[in-house]
Design a protein around this motif. Structure first.
Motif, PDB file in Angstrom:
ATOM      1  N   SER A   1      11.973   8.832   4.706  1.00 38.86           N
ATOM      2  CA  SER A   1      12.219   8.526   3.293  1.00 38.86           C
ATOM      3  C   SER A   1      11.480   7.259   2.862  1.00 38.86           C
ATOM      4  O   SER A   1      11.025   7.170   1.710  1.00 38.86           O
ATOM      5  CB  SER A   1      13.719   8.378   3.039  1.00 38.86           C
ATOM      6  OG  SER A   1      14.264   7.305   3.764  1.00 38.86           O
TER       7      SER A   1
ATOM      8  N   ALA B   1       8.722   7.055   0.013  1.00 41.25           N
ATOM      9  CA  ALA B   1       8.826   6.085  -1.069  1.00 41.25           C
ATOM     10  C   ALA B   1       7.477   5.457  -1.370  1.00 41.25           C
ATOM     11  O   ALA B   1       7.112   5.226  -2.529  1.00 41.25           O
ATOM     12  CB  ALA B   1       9.850   5.009  -0.711  1.00 41.25           C
TER      13      ALA B   1
ATOM     14  N   TYR C   1       4.517   6.586  -4.842  1.00 43.02           N
ATOM     15  CA  TYR C   1       4.295   5.512  -5.802  1.00 43.02           C
ATOM     16  C   TYR C   1       2.805   5.276  -5.975  1.00 43.02           C
ATOM     17  O   TYR C   1       2.085   5.050  -5.008  1.00 43.02           O
ATOM     18  CB  TYR C   1       4.989   4.224  -5.334  1.00 43.02           C
ATOM     19  CG  TYR C   1       4.985   3.164  -6.403  1.00 43.02           C
ATOM     20  CD1 TYR C   1       5.965   3.170  -7.390  1.00 43.02           C
ATOM     21  CD2 TYR C   1       3.987   2.209  -6.455  1.00 43.02           C
ATOM     22  CE1 TYR C   1       5.956   2.225  -8.398  1.00 43.02           C
ATOM     23  CE2 TYR C   1       3.980   1.259  -7.454  1.00 43.02           C
ATOM     24  CZ  TYR C   1       4.958   1.269  -8.426  1.00 43.02           C
ATOM     25  OH  TYR C   1       4.943   0.340  -9.411  1.00 43.02           O
TER      26      TYR C   1
ATOM     27  N   GLU D   1      10.668  -1.076  -8.505  1.00 43.32           N
ATOM     28  CA  GLU D   1      10.960   0.236  -9.071  1.00 43.32           C
ATOM     29  C   GLU D   1      12.043   0.964  -8.270  1.00 43.32           C
ATOM     30  O   GLU D   1      12.952   1.575  -8.836  1.00 43.32           O
ATOM     31  CB  GLU D   1       9.679   1.066  -9.103  1.00 43.32           C
ATOM     32  CG  GLU D   1       9.815   2.395  -9.808  1.00 43.32           C
ATOM     33  CD  GLU D   1       9.839   2.249 -11.319  1.00 43.32           C
ATOM     34  OE1 GLU D   1      10.162   3.231 -11.990  1.00 43.32           O
ATOM     35  OE2 GLU D   1       9.545   1.139 -11.807  1.00 43.32           O
ATOM     36  N   HIS D   2      11.966   0.871  -6.941  1.00 43.57           N
ATOM     37  CA  HIS D   2      12.963   1.543  -6.115  1.00 43.57           C
ATOM     38  C   HIS D   2      14.321   0.854  -6.178  1.00 43.57           C
ATOM     39  O   HIS D   2      15.367   1.516  -6.131  1.00 43.57           O
ATOM     40  CB  HIS D   2      12.479   1.642  -4.669  1.00 43.57           C
ATOM     41  CG  HIS D   2      11.546   2.787  -4.434  1.00 43.57           C
ATOM     42  ND1 HIS D   2      11.935   4.084  -4.557  1.00 43.57           N
ATOM     43  CD2 HIS D   2      10.221   2.807  -4.111  1.00 43.57           C
ATOM     44  CE1 HIS D   2      10.911   4.884  -4.310  1.00 43.57           C
ATOM     45  NE2 HIS D   2       9.852   4.129  -4.035  1.00 43.57           N
TER      46      HIS D   2
ATOM     47  N   SER E   1      15.724   2.040  -9.421  1.00 38.97           N
ATOM     48  CA  SER E   1      16.138   3.436  -9.338  1.00 38.97           C
ATOM     49  C   SER E   1      17.387   3.599  -8.482  1.00 38.97           C
ATOM     50  O   SER E   1      18.304   4.349  -8.833  1.00 38.97           O
ATOM     51  CB  SER E   1      14.995   4.285  -8.767  1.00 38.97           C
ATOM     52  OG  SER E   1      13.870   4.248  -9.617  1.00 38.97           O
ATOM     53  N   ALA E   2      17.418   2.903  -7.335  1.00 37.64           N
ATOM     54  CA  ALA E   2      18.600   3.000  -6.457  1.00 37.64           C
ATOM     55  C   ALA E   2      19.842   2.476  -7.159  1.00 37.64           C
ATOM     56  O   ALA E   2      20.938   3.040  -7.037  1.00 37.64           O
ATOM     57  CB  ALA E   2      18.354   2.229  -5.169  1.00 37.64           C
TER      58      ALA E   2
ATOM     59  N   THR F   1       9.959   8.462  -8.449  1.00 39.65           N
ATOM     60  CA  THR F   1      10.528   7.313  -7.742  1.00 39.65           C
ATOM     61  C   THR F   1      12.039   7.444  -7.617  1.00 39.65           C
ATOM     62  O   THR F   1      12.621   7.184  -6.556  1.00 39.65           O
ATOM     63  CB  THR F   1      10.191   6.018  -8.489  1.00 39.65           C
ATOM     64  OG1 THR F   1       8.779   5.941  -8.707  1.00 39.65           O
ATOM     65  CG2 THR F   1      10.633   4.803  -7.682  1.00 39.65           C
ATOM     66  N   THR F   2      12.684   7.881  -8.684  1.00 39.24           N
ATOM     67  CA  THR F   2      14.136   8.027  -8.654  1.00 39.24           C
ATOM     68  C   THR F   2      14.559   9.141  -7.709  1.00 39.24           C
ATOM     69  O   THR F   2      15.570   9.038  -7.006  1.00 39.24           O
ATOM     70  CB  THR F   2      14.661   8.302 -10.063  1.00 39.24           C
ATOM     71  OG1 THR F   2      14.109   7.340 -10.963  1.00 39.24           O
ATOM     72  CG2 THR F   2      16.171   8.207 -10.104  1.00 39.24           C
TER      73      THR F   2
ATOM     74  N   SER G   1      14.406   7.719  -4.431  1.00 34.25           N
ATOM     75  CA  SER G   1      15.474   6.730  -4.279  1.00 34.25           C
ATOM     76  C   SER G   1      16.800   7.385  -3.909  1.00 34.25           C
ATOM     77  O   SER G   1      17.609   6.804  -3.198  1.00 34.25           O
ATOM     78  CB  SER G   1      15.627   5.920  -5.572  1.00 34.25           C
ATOM     79  OG  SER G   1      14.498   5.099  -5.784  1.00 34.25           O
TER      80      SER G   1
ATOM     81  N   LEU H   1      16.440   7.919  -0.274  1.00 35.01           N
ATOM     82  CA  LEU H   1      16.609   6.633   0.404  1.00 35.01           C
ATOM     83  C   LEU H   1      18.079   6.222   0.447  1.00 35.01           C
ATOM     84  O   LEU H   1      18.586   5.796   1.493  1.00 35.01           O
ATOM     85  CB  LEU H   1      15.790   5.560  -0.327  1.00 35.01           C
ATOM     86  CG  LEU H   1      14.343   5.342   0.117  1.00 35.01           C
ATOM     87  CD1 LEU H   1      13.628   4.430  -0.869  1.00 35.01           C
ATOM     88  CD2 LEU H   1      14.301   4.761   1.520  1.00 35.01           C
ATOM     89  N   SER H   2      18.751   6.336  -0.689  1.00 34.91           N
ATOM     90  CA  SER H   2      20.155   5.925  -0.758  1.00 34.91           C
ATOM     91  C   SER H   2      21.007   6.725   0.214  1.00 34.91           C
ATOM     92  O   SER H   2      21.833   6.167   0.951  1.00 34.91           O
ATOM     93  CB  SER H   2      20.687   6.113  -2.187  1.00 34.91           C
ATOM     94  OG  SER H   2      19.954   5.335  -3.103  1.00 34.91           O
TER      95      SER H   2
END
Length: 879
Positions: A384, A388, A392, A407-408, A411-412, A495-496, A499, A502-503
């Motif tokens: 992830s 990311a 981008y 940005e991340h 978004s996160a 990006t979202t 994210s 990633l989250s």
């Protein structure tokens, strides 16, 4: 500046494209979740000639216990009849076993039967209250099936169900169904020609679970073969509809053993939630863990709505296929545990907390170790992070790293605040329904209808947060001068999207490091998102929106897993809200479940709405808010209860043998509206003229409800004076008395030694409560080292009318004789409605009242109230 393709579809067309998945996947999960096998009628397979588990036979056993015998409350005549019937069934299995061995002399098979009887005591803390139980001459029926050798009996699995039923219930699902399954498993095993156990199976039919697990304590502490038990499988009942489910699993070996069942069903989420104590429930499994230190499984059948209407816990209300499903799973599990491949010998040194993740995914039982989870989740996080960076693109390479980070982070934060917004939005509606409108539990009559009330509020909360979060986050982050990316008018969809991955991967890793196996569901849903974003590179250009195909791939798993969590969680929690008590946040629990699982099901809502801009988000917020207003209006007109989903009401007719007074007590265990009004109507009809219901304080000193202590702590009780009819003027004399013997005072030590003798002829579940500083007593070796309130409850076999409690107490300074006021109360054995309808002529004045009262309540509430009516005898004496 727009990063979107000028040819992209609008929100309506995009949603219509995804609609088949958004609707179809939850429906598929529903079908899988509630799928049940066809019930088997014949006891022998006509094709193979081999014995097979028959649902018809299971239900016949359950029907005999629950209807022919009836309400088997511990201490009653029916309880004794259930015990006698179980002894006959065990003897019949032994005879079948002997017949098989005679027919096949070389077969290694032995069936042993014990009819255990004994007395004891144990501490039973519950709901934050300290409680002690004592029992006299309670019984267990125990059957051990083995190969007859000492080696074959050395390691055994215990499988348990309870024969007794709870106070107001005939107990078909809870727990006669499990009793029938165990009987069928024994019949099939014994009569299978090529089956010979490598390890023993002990079938325990315990006779006092509902009186707070007394009989399982008796077996765990006193039976001769207790030390051979290496694992326990407890069979119970919970929830409303569906299949059997694994609720607790305490070792990796037993979880893997359960995977050998033909249709395993369970998740680590349910296991961890149950083990946390959030669910107000407890089973015999507790005694096996505490007193035998064994691992095991707690399996509950979710196939009957008995939690709604205890009186209707009848065989006719058990869903077809439920017994077949549970029975075949238990049989498959026992075949594995008794085989040469069994893990039982490896459990001789006890057990440790399982380091195993397991869950259900569209009918598949997935299981892997924490070690595997650590590797997989870490790899998922690494991927992830790579994604990311890959998604981008910044026109200014010198600012790439800082801009990407900003940005991340933005978004996160948007993703996290959207989840918080969903929960807050749903709980605002919960406050409005309860505090504002006084319409709590409006969804109670259907397990899943609460979604209609709280989902729009959760969505509007998420959308409202999303419409505001950009301005807030830009102001905060711009002040830190993180990057030029913060000047864009909206969050980047790609990006979202990443994210979210990633989250979820970060939370999966963090949860796993903390030993929370439930974090695996986040990794489960993040993985297809990785696949989706990787495939998206081949489906779109860098400047395009994310392909709807990528959304379709990514949302399939969270929709299916989340929908299944919805069904299971609501099936268990919705009926439980009816017995959580007035002070319990039942409405907020359900609102949070809907919002939390809803957010899990739709994790990509944030990137999806940002592809259309703030105007679309604002419009969606307005629509969801309007939908919320409509659902609030509709639900505020609903009645929480109907004839199949009833309000639980508890009624006690109390005869005080000390004051010769009689009172009627009524209480409810839910926060639904209307109970004060019902209490007023009862006062007008059944109390003295002009009576006003007295709302009583439910604390440790409210002894009128001690037969239900500490469950009584969640009740809201009213008290009524009873009119003195001519038949009520006779002096009450039930022989119920508390006295002291062996009474001596040691002035030098400052103590008093005595034995309390409680005589309760014709009275069951007697309870005493008193205040004293106990130094030593017969209940355990660790009484509280202080002056305190003590509650001691009794359960005895039918016909046993006395018990004792020996103790040493400190002499208080204010009373040189250490006199102890003792409150005592119990249930008239023949004064329980409807359980004792057949003996109503012998139930005294309480049953005369209950027959009239129950008929009136049925008419007054149109069958929406399930009342437990108990005739109690109580008083106070000083010893």
């Amino acid at each position: 500046m727009s990063t979107h393709s000028p040819t992209r579809w609008g929100p309506v067309k995009s949603l219509l494209c995804l609609a088949p998945l958004l609707v179809g996947v939850p429906l598929l999960a529903f079908r899988v979740n509630y799928a049940l096998p066809e019930p088997v009628v014949d006891s022998v397979n006509s094709a193979t000639g081999l014995p097979q588990l028959s649902e018809a036979r299971v239900l016949a056993h359950a029907k005999y216990l629950s209807e022919d015998i009836g309400f088997r409350t511990v201490g009653t005549r029916e309880h004794a009849a259930g015990d006698a019937w179980m002894v006959q069934q065990a003897d019949d299995i032994r005879r079948q076993c002997e017949d098989v061995v005679r027919a096949h002399p070389t077969k290694k098979l032995e069936c042993e039967v014990w009819h255990q009887q004994g007395s004891g005591a144990h501490r039973f803390d519950m709901m934050g209250h300290r409680l002690y139980k004592t029992y006299v001459d309670l019984t267990n029926i125990v059957v051990r099936i083995s190969d007859g050798t000492p080696e074959g009996k050395q390691h055994a699995v215990l499988v348990n169900a309870h024969v007794d039923s709870t106070l107001p219930s005939p107990g078909a699902a809870d727990d006669a169904l499990s009793v029938g399954i165990m009987l069928e498993c024994m019949r099939v095993l014994v009569n299978t020609p090529d089956w010979s156990p490598s390890h023993a199976i002990i079938f325990l039919f315990n006779n006092a679970e509902e009186s707070l697990q007394d009989a399982s304590h008796l077996f765990s502490t006193q039976h001769a073969i207790r030390d051979s038990v290496r694992a326990a499988v407890n069979l119970e009942a919970a929830g409303t509809t569906g299949r059997e489910m694994l609720f607790q699993a305490t070792s990796e070996e037993m979880i893997r053993a359960y995977s050998h069942a033909p249709r395993p069903f369970g998740t680590i989420v349910a296991s961890e939630v149950f083990s946390s104590g959030i669910i107000l429930s407890d089973t015999d499994f507790r005694q096996f863990q505490e007193y035998m230190n064994v691992t095991g499984l707690d399996i509950a059948v979710i196939g009957n709505s008995y939690l709604y209407h205890m009186r209707k816990d009848l065989v006719e209300n058990i869903e077809p296929g439920v017994a077949q499903h549970m029975g075949e799973n238990v049989l498959g599990l026992l075949l594995h545990l008794s085989s040469a491949d069994s893990p039982l010998p490896r459990l001789t040194e006890g057990f440790t907390r399982p380091h195993t993740v397991f869950y259900q995914f569209l009918g598949l039982f997935i299981i892997y170790s924490f070690r595997t989870a650590n590797i997989v989740y870490a790899a998922l996080f690494a991927v992830s992070v790579v994604l990311a960076r890959a998604v981008y693109v910044d026109p200014a390479p010198a600012l790439r790293t800082k801009s990407m980070l900003g940005e991340h982070v933005k978004s996160a934060a948007a993703v996290a605040t959207a989840v918080v917004g969903a929960i807050v939005g749903a709980n605002v509606v919960a406050v409005l329904m309860t505090t504002g409108l006084g319409k709590g539990l409006s969804w109670f009559s259907s397990e899943r209808i609460c979604v209609l009330l709280y989902a729009p509020a959760a969505l509007s909360g998420r959308c409202l947060v999303l419409s505001r979060c950009h301005t807030l986050l830009t102001d905060v982050l711009y002040a830190g001068a993180l990057a030029s990316q913060l000047l864009f008018g909206r969050l980047r969809e790609r990006t979202t999207f990443v994210s979210v991955i990633l989250s979820q991967s970060v939370m999966a890793c963090a949860g796993q490091l903390l030993g929370i196996g439930s974090a695996g569901v986040l990794a489960l849903t993040a993985s297809p998102m990785v696949v989706a974003i990787a495939l998206n590179a081949f489906l779109t250009k860098a400047s395009d929106d994310i392909s709807l195909w990528s959304y379709a791939i990514a949302i399939f798993t969270p929709l299916s897993v989340g929908a299944q969590m919805f069904y299971i969680t609501l099936d268990v929690f919705v009926p439980l809200t009816g017995r959580m008590g007035e002070e319990a946040p039942a409405e907020h629990i359900i609102a949070s479940i809907v919002a939390g699982i809803g957010a899990y099901m739709l994790p990509l809502l944030v990137p999806f709405v940002h592809r259309f801009g703030r105007r679309t988000i604002a419009r969606a917020t307005i629509l969801c808010t309007m939908a919320t207003a409509v659902t609030i209006a509709v639900f505020s007109m609903r009645s929480p209860f109907d004839q199949m989903h009833q309000k639980r009401v508890f009624v006690i007719h109390m005869e005080n043998i000390t004051t010769q007074e009689q009172h009627l007590h009524i209480a409810a265990a839910d926060s639904a509206p209307g109970f004060p009004q019902l209490a007023q109507r009862i006062a007008e009809e059944w109390s003295v003229p002009g009576a006003v219901p007295m709302l009583m304080n439910m604390d440790a000193w409210n002894n009128d409800w001690d037969v239900m202590y500490p469950v009584s702590a969640v009740l809201t009780p009213y008290k009524f004076e009873m009119p003195l009819r001519p038949e009520h003027l006779d002096v009450i004399d039930h022989g119920f008395a508390v006295s002291a013997t062996n009474d001596t005072i040691d002035r030098a030590a400052g103590t008093r030694s005595l034995t309390l003798v409680i005589r309760h002829p014709g009275i069951i579940w007697s309870t005493i409560a008193f205040d004293a500083h106990v130094v030593k007593w017969a209940l355990d070796d660790n009484p509280p080292d202080e002056y305190a309130r003590h509650h001691v409850k009794e359960a005895s076999f039918y016909g046993h009318d006395a018990w004792t409690l020996s103790m040493v107490v400190k002499i208080p300074e204010h009373d040189a004789d250490a006199r102890i006021p003792v409150n005592f109360v119990g249930i008239h054995e023949k004064a329980m409605w409807p359980g004792k309808v057949a003996e109503k002529a012998h139930g005294g004045r309480a049953m005369q009242l209950f027959e009239e009262f129950d008929a009136w309540l049925e008419r007054e509430t149109a069958g929406t109230v399930d009342a437990l009516l108990l005739g109690c005898i109580g008083g106070i004496t000083t010893v």
